[in-house]
Design a protein around this motif. Structure first.
Motif, PDB file in Angstrom:
ATOM      1  N   LEU A 249       0.827  -1.204   0.000  1.00 57.64           N
ATOM      2  CA  LEU A 249       0.000   0.000   0.000  1.00 57.64           C
ATOM      3  C   LEU A 249       0.861   1.253   0.000  1.00 57.64           C
ATOM      4  CD1 LEU A 249      -2.560  -1.038   2.788  1.00 57.64           C
ATOM      5  CD2 LEU A 249      -2.911  -1.182   0.310  1.00 57.64           C
ATOM      6  N   GLU A 250       0.277   2.364  -0.375  1.00 53.45           N
ATOM      7  CA  GLU A 250       0.888   3.681  -0.270  1.00 53.45           C
ATOM      8  C   GLU A 250      -0.183   4.657   0.178  1.00 53.45           C
ATOM      9  OE1 GLU A 250       2.332   4.421  -4.197  1.00 53.45           O
ATOM     10  OE2 GLU A 250       0.383   4.997  -4.987  1.00 53.45           O
ATOM     11  N   LEU A 251       0.233   5.790   0.725  1.00 54.03           N
ATOM     12  CA  LEU A 251      -0.756   6.752   1.213  1.00 54.03           C
ATOM     13  C   LEU A 251      -0.473   8.152   0.707  1.00 54.03           C
ATOM     14  CD1 LEU A 251       0.393   8.723   3.717  1.00 54.03           C
ATOM     15  CD2 LEU A 251       0.297   6.593   4.976  1.00 54.03           C
ATOM     16  N   LYS A 252      -1.542   8.952   0.689  1.00 56.20           N
ATOM     17  CA  LYS A 252      -1.447  10.365   0.335  1.00 56.20           C
ATOM     18  C   LYS A 252      -2.223  11.169   1.366  1.00 56.20           C
ATOM     19  CE  LYS A 252       0.656  10.583  -3.795  1.00 56.20           C
ATOM     20  NZ  LYS A 252       1.765  11.496  -4.157  1.00 56.20           N
ATOM     21  N   LYS A 253      -1.625  12.272   1.826  1.00 56.32           N
ATOM     22  CA  LYS A 253      -2.340  13.188   2.727  1.00 56.32           C
ATOM     23  C   LYS A 253      -3.231  14.114   1.908  1.00 56.32           C
ATOM     24  CE  LYS A 253       1.677  14.305   4.083  1.00 56.32           C
ATOM     25  NZ  LYS A 253       2.852  14.970   4.666  1.00 56.32           N
ATOM     26  N   TRP A 254      -4.255  14.647   2.552  1.00 61.44           N
ATOM     27  CA  TRP A 254      -5.189  15.527   1.829  1.00 61.44           C
ATOM     28  C   TRP A 254      -4.455  16.701   1.201  1.00 61.44           C
ATOM     29  CZ3 TRP A 254      -6.013  20.685   2.517  1.00 61.44           C
ATOM     30  CH2 TRP A 254      -5.456  21.260   3.660  1.00 61.44           C
ATOM     31  N   SER A 255      -3.436  17.206   1.894  1.00 63.08           N
ATOM     32  CA  SER A 255      -2.710  18.380   1.404  1.00 63.08           C
ATOM     33  C   SER A 255      -1.953  18.099   0.110  1.00 63.08           C
ATOM     34  CB  SER A 255      -1.728  18.875   2.478  1.00 63.08           C
ATOM     35  OG  SER A 255      -0.844  17.844   2.874  1.00 63.08           O
ATOM     36  N   GLU A 256      -1.667  16.837  -0.162  1.00 60.43           N
ATOM     37  CA  GLU A 256      -0.984  16.468  -1.402  1.00 60.43           C
ATOM     38  C   GLU A 256      -1.955  16.306  -2.567  1.00 60.43           C
ATOM     39  OE1 GLU A 256       2.600  13.641  -0.385  1.00 60.43           O
ATOM     40  OE2 GLU A 256       0.894  13.078   0.855  1.00 60.43           O
ATOM     41  N   LEU A 257      -3.240  16.286  -2.263  1.00 62.75           N
ATOM     42  CA  LEU A 257      -4.258  16.058  -3.288  1.00 62.75           C
ATOM     43  C   LEU A 257      -5.092  17.292  -3.586  1.00 62.75           C
ATOM     44  CD1 LEU A 257      -5.546  12.659  -1.843  1.00 62.75           C
ATOM     45  CD2 LEU A 257      -3.961  12.955  -3.751  1.00 62.75           C
ATOM     46  N   ALA A 258      -5.030  18.289  -2.701  1.00 59.09           N
ATOM     47  CA  ALA A 258      -5.937  19.447  -2.792  1.00 59.09           C
ATOM     48  C   ALA A 258      -5.306  20.583  -3.592  1.00 59.09           C
ATOM     49  CB  ALA A 258      -6.323  19.921  -1.395  1.00 59.09           C
ATOM     50  N   ASP A 259      -5.181  20.408  -4.872  1.00 61.94           N
ATOM     51  CA  ASP A 259      -4.561  21.421  -5.729  1.00 61.94           C
ATOM     52  C   ASP A 259      -5.361  22.726  -5.731  1.00 61.94           C
ATOM     53  OD1 ASP A 259      -2.581  22.188  -7.833  1.00 61.94           O
ATOM     54  OD2 ASP A 259      -4.384  22.278  -9.072  1.00 61.94           O
ATOM     55  N   PHE A 260      -6.690  22.617  -5.832  1.00 63.75           N
ATOM     56  CA  PHE A 260      -7.537  23.816  -5.861  1.00 63.75           C
ATOM     57  C   PHE A 260      -7.399  24.612  -4.566  1.00 63.75           C
ATOM     58  CE2 PHE A 260     -11.662  25.852  -4.896  1.00 63.75           C
ATOM     59  CZ  PHE A 260     -11.724  26.741  -5.957  1.00 63.75           C
ATOM     60  N   TYR A 261      -7.347  23.913  -3.448  1.00 64.88           N
ATOM     61  CA  TYR A 261      -7.213  24.585  -2.142  1.00 64.88           C
ATOM     62  C   TYR A 261      -5.947  25.431  -2.096  1.00 64.88           C
ATOM     63  CZ  TYR A 261      -6.148  25.126   2.819  1.00 64.88           C
ATOM     64  OH  TYR A 261      -5.806  25.639   4.049  1.00 64.88           O
ATOM     65  N   TRP A 262      -4.842  24.883  -2.529  1.00 64.03           N
ATOM     66  CA  TRP A 262      -3.576  25.619  -2.446  1.00 64.03           C
ATOM     67  C   TRP A 262      -3.533  26.799  -3.400  1.00 64.03           C
ATOM     68  CZ3 TRP A 262      -1.431  25.037   1.860  1.00 64.03           C
ATOM     69  CH2 TRP A 262      -1.411  23.805   2.505  1.00 64.03           C
ATOM     70  N   LYS A 263      -4.237  26.686  -4.522  1.00 60.01           N
ATOM     71  CA  LYS A 263      -4.320  27.832  -5.429  1.00 60.01           C
ATOM     72  C   LYS A 263      -5.091  28.983  -4.779  1.00 60.01           C
ATOM     73  CE  LYS A 263      -3.914  25.256  -9.766  1.00 60.01           C
ATOM     74  NZ  LYS A 263      -4.613  24.789 -10.996  1.00 60.01           N
TER      75      LYS A 263
END
Length: 408
Positions: A249-263
């Protein structure tokens, strides 16, 4: 130093009217920074929680290799035994919900119209916590007693021209390349706030989606925590568990997936930076004007001080201390009024914000009282106050004693 501070304080309070006007400028600046900064912090918090609760979760677990190759071929990177993995992760403290999801892309149809859609299969019993920011505008939420019920995004429903109670057909391709279809009943129409997302999403019990795709696997496991601030700690714990049990398995945090949020965060930070510069310039000129006028009115006094042996460095220190006191006292008053006004706004129900571009609904914004915003507002005002007094202090120290004593 104590005498300098005492003398500087008396000089600040000497001309009460001018000092009061300067304080008003400083207080206005600090209040503006606290209110606007608190508004931005609330916007960040709301968008973050909206993104987490309706789409991403705090942490997502995938089969290893999914983010390298599985984006193009997701069906080859499904988690085969999601229930066992959920059981393992559920025992970790600070995790509130562990659930699986299975997504697909396909077509949704009424007898008259067909549109593309993005389907999500969810575990209905665990879905309540994940719908805090999802508004049901018609019908109801998914319930365990309706295995063939589904929720459709509000914008997608408008485009289809359908209503609650209608039966719709979904068409997609299974991992084996077979075209499959399923009918479901619309039990609710949802609005998440994101217009693009509301234009494509369908939420169904995961059993329907598994039947549609002819699989018992899940695409990802979503983990929700008690507090978003614990994401880094729990992510580290999960990695240790995955390595210890040799899980593929591998994991991703929400902050690594939320491109719109960071923009959005980047845009708002840029706006806040502009506001900070404008306020700082206004305060700088206000305090510089006060100190300059003070120098002009006290030329003979400065000449006398120089005549009795006061050094130029002491004169500079005195006027810079006056500027610092103006900044500190004004900043403290600004903090008091900023917190007071923020609380008044919050108790009165907040500020209604119309739907931003790309959003399907507006929201009510509160003012978060954040220590880092208060500290920044206070410290920046004090720095500006000290900076604005340097040049007038230098000019005062360079006055010639004879000319200063003769000044009328």
């Amino acid at each position: 130093m104590k005498k300098t501070l005492s003398l500087a304080l008396r000089n600040v309070l000497r001309n009460k009217r001018r000092t009061a006007i300067t304080f008003m400028a400083i207080i206005s600046g600090v209040v503006s920074l606290i209110i606007f900064g608190g508004f931005i912090e609330y916007t960040f918090w709301g968008l973050r929680e909206l993104t987490i609760k309706t789409q991403l979760g705090h942490i997502q677990i995938y089969k290893k290799g999914y983010w390298e190759k599985g984006i193009a071929e997701p069906n080859k990177y499904l988690i085969k035994d999601p229930e066992a993995i959920e059981k393992t992760f559920s025992s970790i403290s600070d995790i509130t919900t562990v659930t699986r999801r299975l997504t697909f892309s396909g077509l949704i149809s009424t007898p008259e119209k067909t549109l593309p859609c993005k389907g999500i299969g969810v575990v209905v019993e665990k879905e309540k916590q994940m719908s805090d920011f999802e508004t049901i505008v018609a019908g109801k939420r998914l319930e365990a007693g309706e295995p063939y019920g589904g929720i459709v995004g509000s914008e997608l429903m408008k485009a289809l021209g359908a209503k609650v109670g209608d039966y719709l057909t979904i068409l997609t391709t299974t991992p084996d390349g077979v075209i499959n279809a399923v009918d479901f009943k619309v039990v609710g129409i949802a609005q998440t706030g994101s217009q693009d997302y509301d234009s494509v999403f369908i939420k169904l019990p995961i059993e329907i989606v598994q039947d549609l795709l002819n699989t018992t696997a899940a695409e990802k496991i979503i983990i929700f925590l008690k507090e978003t601030k614990d994401v880094e700690k729990i992510a580290s714990t999960l990695r240790e568990v995955i390595d210890k049990n040799k899980m593929d398995l591998e994991l991703k945090k929400w902050s690594e997936l939320a491109d719109f949020y960071w923009k959005v965060v980047g845009v708002y930070h840029n706006i806040f930076d502009v506001v900070k510069v404008i306020i700082s310039v206004i305060v700088l000129f206000s305090i510089a004007n006060t100190i300059t006028m003070s120098v002009y009115e006290r030329i003979r006094e400065i000449g006398t001080m120089r005549a009795i042996g006061t050094t130029r460095a002491r004169i500079i220190t005195l006027f810079i201390t006056e500027g610092a006191l103006v900044g500190i006292l004004g900043g403290l008053l600004g903090i008091f009024f900023g917190i007071l006004i923020a609380n008044i706004i919050n108790m009165s129900g907040g500020i209604y914000i119309s739907p931003p571009p790309g959003m399907s609904k507006g929201y009510v914004s509160l003012i978060l009282i954040v220590p880092k915003v208060i500290f920044y507002a206070f410290s920046s005002i004090v720095v500006v106050a000290i900076s604005s007094s340097i040049y007038p202090a230098y000019k005062a120290s360079r006055l010639k004693i004879v000319e200063a004593l003769q000044h009328i």
